[in-house]
Design a protein around this motif. Structure first.
Motif, PDB file in Angstrom:
ATOM      1  N   TYR A  54       0.868  -1.109   0.058  1.00  0.00           N
ATOM      2  CA  TYR A  54       0.192  -0.140  -0.052  1.00  0.00           C
ATOM      3  C   TYR A  54       0.948   1.183   0.111  1.00  0.00           C
ATOM      4  CZ  TYR A  54      -4.169  -2.905   0.704  1.00  0.00           C
ATOM      5  OH  TYR A  54      -5.198  -3.781   0.650  1.00  0.00           O
ATOM      6  N   TYR A  55       0.512   2.216  -0.823  1.00  0.00           N
ATOM      7  CA  TYR A  55       1.443   3.559  -1.041  1.00  0.00           C
ATOM      8  C   TYR A  55       0.607   4.623  -0.808  1.00  0.00           C
ATOM      9  CZ  TYR A  55       4.666   0.414  -3.907  1.00  0.00           C
ATOM     10  OH  TYR A  55       5.265  -0.711  -4.302  1.00  0.00           O
ATOM     11  N   CYS A  56       1.114   5.421  -0.101  1.00  0.00           N
ATOM     12  CA  CYS A  56       0.470   6.872   0.072  1.00  0.00           C
ATOM     13  C   CYS A  56       1.105   7.934  -1.106  1.00  0.00           C
ATOM     14  CB  CYS A  56       0.807   7.334   1.615  1.00  0.00           C
ATOM     15  SG  CYS A  56       0.128   8.973   2.105  1.00  0.00           S
ATOM     16  N   ALA A  57       0.131   8.724  -1.377  1.00  0.00           N
ATOM     17  CA  ALA A  57       0.498   9.716  -2.437  1.00  0.00           C
ATOM     18  C   ALA A  57       0.052  11.088  -1.925  1.00  0.00           C
ATOM     19  CB  ALA A  57       0.102   9.219  -3.691  1.00  0.00           C
ATOM     20  N   ALA A  58       0.429  12.249  -2.536  1.00  0.00           N
ATOM     21  CA  ALA A  58       0.036  13.498  -2.225  1.00  0.00           C
ATOM     22  C   ALA A  58       0.335  14.317  -3.420  1.00  0.00           C
ATOM     23  CB  ALA A  58       0.854  13.964  -0.967  1.00  0.00           C
TER      24      ALA A  58
END
Length: 126
Positions: free
Chosen positions: A94-98
């Motif tokens: 799982y990757y967080c992105a902004a």
């Protein structure tokens, strides 16, 4: 430059819960729309959930709607992904992105994001 650090992944049995966290290093979340994506072995990375910079709008992939909840705690400068009723098919990195955001939109498409975390492994055993 925004560096994102994810945490909270691990091994859980089917039906269980996990909460992922994402915090930026050196920046506040203000004016950043956030998203979570995941990549299972042998598959392309896919959208999971996203939230507007204000936290007032959110969107989900059909496969997780009703089970996952994205939220933002601006006081703690952290975005969360609460995952309930986990299934084996939720197993992925799982990757967080902004991305910077002005109008409070929710972004579903991977190329629209500017910054990415390193990912955290979630494994659901059946």
């Amino acid at each position: 430059q925004v560096q994102l650090v994810e945490s909270g992944g691990g091994l859980v049995q089917a039906g269980g819960s996990l909460r992922l966290s994402c915090a930026p290093s050196g920046r506040t979340l203000s004016r950043y729309a956030m998203g979570w994506f995941r990549q299972a072995p042998g598959k392309e990375r896919e959208f999971v959930a996203a939230i507007s910079w204000s936290g007032s709008n959110a969107g989900y992939a059909g496969s997780v709607k009703g089970r996952f909840t994205i939220s933002a705690d601006n006081a703690k400068n952290t975005v969360y992904l609460q995952m309930n009723s986990l299934k084996s098919e939720d197993t992925a990195v799982y990757y967080c992105a902004a991305r910077s955001s002005v109008y409070g939109g929710v972004y579903y498409v991977e190329p629209t994001y500017d910054y990415w975390g390193q990912g955290t492994q979630v494994t659901v055993s059946s």
